[in-house]
Design a protein around this motif. Structure first.
Motif, PDB file in Angstrom:
ATOM      1  N   ARG A 261     -24.769  33.450  14.449  1.00  0.00           N
ATOM      2  CA  ARG A 261     -24.428  33.170  15.951  1.00  0.00           C
ATOM      3  C   ARG A 261     -24.536  34.879  16.482  1.00  0.00           C
ATOM      4  O   ARG A 261     -24.422  35.788  16.074  1.00  0.00           O
ATOM      5  CB  ARG A 261     -23.103  32.967  15.901  1.00  0.00           C
ATOM      6  N   SER A 280     -16.370  32.360  18.624  1.00  0.00           N
ATOM      7  CA  SER A 280     -16.654  32.279  17.055  1.00  0.00           C
ATOM      8  C   SER A 280     -15.498  33.484  16.652  1.00  0.00           C
ATOM      9  O   SER A 280     -15.866  34.473  17.215  1.00  0.00           O
ATOM     10  CB  SER A 280     -18.006  32.576  16.853  1.00  0.00           C
ATOM     11  N   GLY A 281     -14.812  33.381  15.748  1.00  0.00           N
ATOM     12  CA  GLY A 281     -14.287  34.199  14.932  1.00  0.00           C
ATOM     13  C   GLY A 281     -15.153  35.444  14.476  1.00  0.00           C
ATOM     14  O   GLY A 281     -14.794  36.668  14.771  1.00  0.00           O
ATOM     15  N   LEU A 282     -15.952  35.155  13.972  1.00  0.00           N
ATOM     16  CA  LEU A 282     -17.051  35.938  13.579  1.00  0.00           C
ATOM     17  C   LEU A 282     -17.503  37.126  14.512  1.00  0.00           C
ATOM     18  O   LEU A 282     -17.604  38.314  14.537  1.00  0.00           O
ATOM     19  CB  LEU A 282     -18.259  35.080  12.755  1.00  0.00           C
ATOM     20  N   TYR A 341     -29.386  25.222  10.041  1.00  0.00           N
ATOM     21  CA  TYR A 341     -28.002  25.399  10.562  1.00  0.00           C
ATOM     22  C   TYR A 341     -27.095  24.061  10.454  1.00  0.00           C
ATOM     23  O   TYR A 341     -25.926  24.070   9.788  1.00  0.00           O
ATOM     24  CB  TYR A 341     -28.169  25.686  11.938  1.00  0.00           C
ATOM     25  N   ASP A 396     -21.933  35.449   6.255  1.00  0.00           N
ATOM     26  CA  ASP A 396     -21.410  34.302   6.223  1.00  0.00           C
ATOM     27  C   ASP A 396     -22.097  33.434   5.415  1.00  0.00           C
ATOM     28  O   ASP A 396     -23.500  33.722   4.963  1.00  0.00           O
ATOM     29  CB  ASP A 396     -21.299  33.671   7.934  1.00  0.00           C
ATOM     30  N   HIS A 398     -24.403  31.264   6.250  1.00  0.00           N
ATOM     31  CA  HIS A 398     -25.814  30.760   6.653  1.00  0.00           C
ATOM     32  C   HIS A 398     -26.763  31.374   5.966  1.00  0.00           C
ATOM     33  O   HIS A 398     -27.919  31.360   5.872  1.00  0.00           O
ATOM     34  CB  HIS A 398     -25.829  31.268   8.014  1.00  0.00           C
ATOM     35  N   HIS A 420     -17.140  34.511   5.616  1.00  0.00           N
ATOM     36  CA  HIS A 420     -15.922  34.254   6.359  1.00  0.00           C
ATOM     37  C   HIS A 420     -15.325  33.320   6.369  1.00  0.00           C
ATOM     38  O   HIS A 420     -14.243  33.040   6.834  1.00  0.00           O
ATOM     39  CB  HIS A 420     -16.731  34.299   8.194  1.00  0.00           C
ATOM     40  N   ILE A 421     -15.686  32.302   5.427  1.00  0.00           N
ATOM     41  CA  ILE A 421     -15.039  30.956   5.382  1.00  0.00           C
ATOM     42  C   ILE A 421     -14.481  30.923   3.707  1.00  0.00           C
ATOM     43  O   ILE A 421     -14.891  31.940   3.018  1.00  0.00           O
ATOM     44  CB  ILE A 421     -15.854  29.597   5.393  1.00  0.00           C
ATOM     45  N   ARG A 532     -12.406  25.708  18.256  1.00  0.00           N
ATOM     46  CA  ARG A 532     -13.580  25.057  18.204  1.00  0.00           C
ATOM     47  C   ARG A 532     -13.278  23.554  17.878  1.00  0.00           C
ATOM     48  O   ARG A 532     -12.231  23.471  16.952  1.00  0.00           O
ATOM     49  CB  ARG A 532     -14.786  25.487  17.386  1.00  0.00           C
ATOM     50  N   THR A 569     -18.479  21.834  19.724  1.00  0.00           N
ATOM     51  CA  THR A 569     -19.410  22.528  18.633  1.00  0.00           C
ATOM     52  C   THR A 569     -19.978  21.577  17.781  1.00  0.00           C
ATOM     53  O   THR A 569     -19.607  20.733  17.460  1.00  0.00           O
ATOM     54  CB  THR A 569     -18.233  23.528  17.775  1.00  0.00           C
ATOM     55  N   ARG A 570     -21.168  22.019  17.311  1.00  0.00           N
ATOM     56  CA  ARG A 570     -21.971  21.435  16.321  1.00  0.00           C
ATOM     57  C   ARG A 570     -21.959  19.850  16.732  1.00  0.00           C
ATOM     58  O   ARG A 570     -21.877  18.916  15.741  1.00  0.00           O
ATOM     59  CB  ARG A 570     -21.369  21.547  14.952  1.00  0.00           C
TER      60      ARG A 570
END
Ligand code: G6P
Length: 743
Positions: A261, A280-282, A341, A396, A398, A420-421, A532, A569-570
């Motif tokens: 992102r 986004s928290g990131l 993604y 992250d 991804h 991050h997760i 989100r 989102t998504r």
């Protein structure tokens, strides 16, 4: 050994030069000494024979004079004798060189000595004044000096031999001493290497440690001291503190951030190009860090006007208006986005890691695309790197394969990857068909960070279960394929004070403004949830808890409203669309069952809110709910705390969000237990202000101290320590290589 020979050779050479310098002096000294000896002998001849000569001259007995002179001249060193009467040479003995004349003898009133060449040899002529028959003449005694030269040459040979002997001795001595020092030096370097390997603290200072070994110990000591200072400096992290730490510890280093992102999205709208900061928290965590560090952020350019706003190298300076770093956009095709993604990352890894009971989908075609996109980002990182050893911050799920890909192309890069997760336990992770490749990819990192120690432990379990490696449990380090990766917990956070707080009105004004906007009376109690629209956030579960609250405590009907902000989102994914439909249906149902004329207990606001609006909502609320079914950290919880500078408001927080480890003063709930969560709502709504303040104060202290600058600072300082250690290792390896070449 070579070194010893070299040192011995140098000592011998120096001694040789000294001999060459000393030898002419020694020879001339011997020659002078021999000449003085000859002069002394001449004097002896003269003083012994003088009276006899004068007597014979007075008697004019030339025959006797001749005989006397011949007798004296038999002395082996005396070449010839004669008498100079003015210029006339009288009574020359038979060995008198034919070329000699009285003019060659230096004569005066006292004895004189001079050297002449006669018959191809050096001859010392001694002239002694002698008075007879009223006239003064000179007795001349000639000595052959060639023996002096012979003696000089002999002396030179002896001295040369003696000095050469001394030189060889000195060279041997130097070599022996050097050998001794080398052995101690090598032992000391080996000891230092062992210490580095074993991770034991450096040896204390000792005067008899050889210099190089001591230097290595000193560097290690310095490293140890740096670690202590940094560990002690856990308070007061700010952009300035981060910048100072970076310029001390990583000065001259190049920082590259990589995430899917992007922090700034340019979109084309009816009003022209608009700028969006994604929910986004990131992004919320990394943006202020990158602003403080400068450098480059590589991310997917996903905005509809992104291509129009970059230069020819796909770069744009951000933040707009006050640029402090470069955003390098990477373009992805629709097909790439679908596979990498939506597919592999968000239908595969996201549900796999979150355990929100949504079945992960693993498609081989998605994985191939995931691999290809990771390779595309690796190309971009390598292209952006100006040095061979950048600090690359990979973000992250991804980019599980990216660390290995960068490591292969930039072996000297320091790669810090942050996941991050959550990371699930090894058994759960084991269902992933790509598990070995994912672990291999992540172990290309120098440091791999998770939010909590539990996630680190889970990762180590997975490494243990699925790849061949050596795990150092004491140091939480994995050695895999000869390279070491440190596994560390770094709880992420938010900037302090948050930028979005700067323009906020007072809490009273925010309360009034929000209530007016939502069409609520001023005294209405308000709860908020902001995230989100993601199934991991427990949005359905909290609505069920509100249902329970209004059922169990009907007195809240008409007096409590819950505003749920949910940013779409998504939405391409069925699970997300279903969630939205389900949430909307449930909100309608609750509103029908518990609502009255002009009163709807749930306000579902499905749209993206900018940070200013989010903070205004936080300030207007009586309580905030974060009911994630599973969450790495959850920054909404921290933002709510940061927004409440009035120290009021209650946070209801899921025990399954990483944030619950830090924000223990929140009302901690199990989101799967609707009844208990309903109770928590009631408790929050009835909590006295004093208790709210006490809890909020403690949480605010925590978020202030453990802010995002500390998160980044600790990771970057760990990277700097690692770079120092690697430098020392390289120095030691090099000195070891040299030492073994010499030995
Ligand atoms: C949240 C998660 C991050 C993740 C991000 C992705 O912030 O905490 O780990 O990277 O969502 O959101 P996106 O909208 O980019 O898919």
């Amino acid at each position: 050994m070579k070194l010893i020979f070299r040192l011995g050779g140098i000592a011998a050479l120096v001694a040789g030069l000294v001999i060459l310098a000393v030898l002419p002096f020694a020879t001339s000294f011997v020659e002078q000494w021999a000449r003085r000896d000859v002069e002394l002998r001449s004097r002896l001849v003269f003083s012994t024979a003088r009276d006899q000569i004068v007597d014979l001259m007075v008697r004019n007995d030339t025959e006797q004079i001749d005989r006397l002179f011949e007798r004296v001249a038999t002395d082996e060193r005396v070449l010839a004798i004669g008498y100079c009467d003015g210029q006339e040479l009288l009574f020359p003995t038979k060995n008198m060189p034919g070329s000699f004349s009285c003019a060659q003898a230096a004569r005066s009133d006292s004895e004189t000595f001079s050297t002449i060449r006669a018959d191809d040899r050096d001859v010392l002529v001694s002239a002694f004044p002698l008075k007879a028959n009223g006239r003064t003449g000179h007795l001349v005694v000639l000595h052959d000096m060639s023996y002096v030269q012979r003696r000089g040459a002999q002396a030179r040979n002896y001295i040369f031999l003696a000095l050469a002997g001394v030189a060889l001795g000195a060279a041997a001595l130097v070599a022996a001493i050097a050998l001794l020092i080398m052995r101690r030096w090598l032992a000391s370097v080996r000891q230092a290497i062992e210490n580095v390997r074993a991770g034991t603290p450096p040896l204390p200072h000792s005067d008899d440690l050889p210099a190089i070994g001591k230097e290595i110990h000193d560097v290690l000591q310095e490293l140890d001291a740096t670690r202590r200072t940094i560990d002690a400096a856990h308070t007061d992290w700010s952009p300035d503190a981060l910048r100072a730490a970076l310029s001390n510890e990583l000065s001259g280093s190049e920082v590259i951030v990589v995430s899917n992102r992007e922090p700034y999205i340019h979109n084309r709208t009816d009003n022209g190009i608009t700028l969006q900061i994604p929910a986004s928290g990131l992004v919320a965590a990394l943006e202020p860090i990158t602003r403080a560090c400068g450098g480059t952020w590589v991310a997917h350019g996903s905005g509809t006007a992104d291509r129009e706003t970059v230069d020819t190298y796909d770069r744009v300076a951000v933040p707009p208006g006050h640029p402090s770093y470069t955003l390098r956009r990477v373009w992805l095709t629709e097909e790439e986005q679908d596979g990498y993604y939506y597919g592999a990352a968000n239908e595969g890894l996201w549900p796999l890691c979150h355990i929100a009971f949504v079945r992960p989908v693993f498609r081989e075609t998605d994985w191939r695309m995931y691999r290809a996109v990771n390779a595309k980002f690796a190309d971009a990182v390598v292209a952006e790197a100006k040095r061979e050893d950048p600090v690359v911050l990979v973000q992250d799920y991804h980019f599980a394969l990216l660390p290995r890909m960068i490591r292969e192309r930039l072996p000297r890069a320091t790669i810090v990857t942050f996941w991050h997760i959550p990371w699930p336990n090894a058994e759960t992770f084991g269902i992933c068909p790509w598990r070995e490749e994912i672990i291999d990819g992540l172990l290309g990192s120098s440091i791999l960070g998770f939010h909590t120690q539990a996630h680190c432990n889970h990762f180590l379990e997975a490494v243990d279960a699925y790849v061949e490696s050596r795990i150092d449990r004491e140091r939480d380090a994995v050695t895999y394929g000869g390279e070491e990766t440190l596994i560390r917990p770094y709880p992420i956070s938010i900037e302090w004070p948050p930028a979005a707080l700067a323009g906020q009105k007072s809490v009273e004004e925010c309360r009034a403004a929000v209530r007016q906007r939502l069409g609520l009376p001023p005294e209405m109690r308000l709860g908020v949830g902001i995230e989100r629209f993601d199934y991991t956030k427990g949005i359905i579960d909290r609505m069920k808890a509100i249902d329970t609250l209004l059922t169990d405590y009907p007195e809240w009907k008409g007096h409590f409203v819950f505003a749920q902000v949910a940013a779409p989102t998504r939405s391409k994914l069925a699970n997300y669309r279903q969630l939205q439909e389900e949430a909307e249906a449930l909100a309608r149902d609750i509103n029908v069952r518990h609502g009255t004329e002009g009163y709807e207990p749930i306000k579902l606001l499905v749209r993206h809110h900018e940070p200013d609006e989010v903070f205004e909502l936080f300030r207007a609320a009586d309580l905030c709910v974060v009911s994630s079914l599973h969450d790495g950290m959850n920054l909404v919880a921290k933002e709510f705390v940061a927004a409440r500078d009035d120290e009021a408001g209650v946070l209801i927080l899921s025990a399954f969000a990483g944030a619950s480890r830090e924000l223990a003063e929140a009302l901690i709930v199990n989101p799967y237990n609707a009844h208990a969560m309903g109770e928590a709502f009631n408790r929050a709504l009835t909590m006295p202000l004093g208790e709210q303040r006490e809890r909020m104060r403690l949480m605010r202290d925590q978020v202030r101290e453990r802010n995002v600058y500390r998160w980044a600072g600790q990771m970057l300082l760990a990277a700097s320590r690692l770079r120092k250690r690697q430098r020392i290792r390289r120095v030691i390896a090099e000195s070891r290589r040299r030492a073994s070449a010499y030995a």
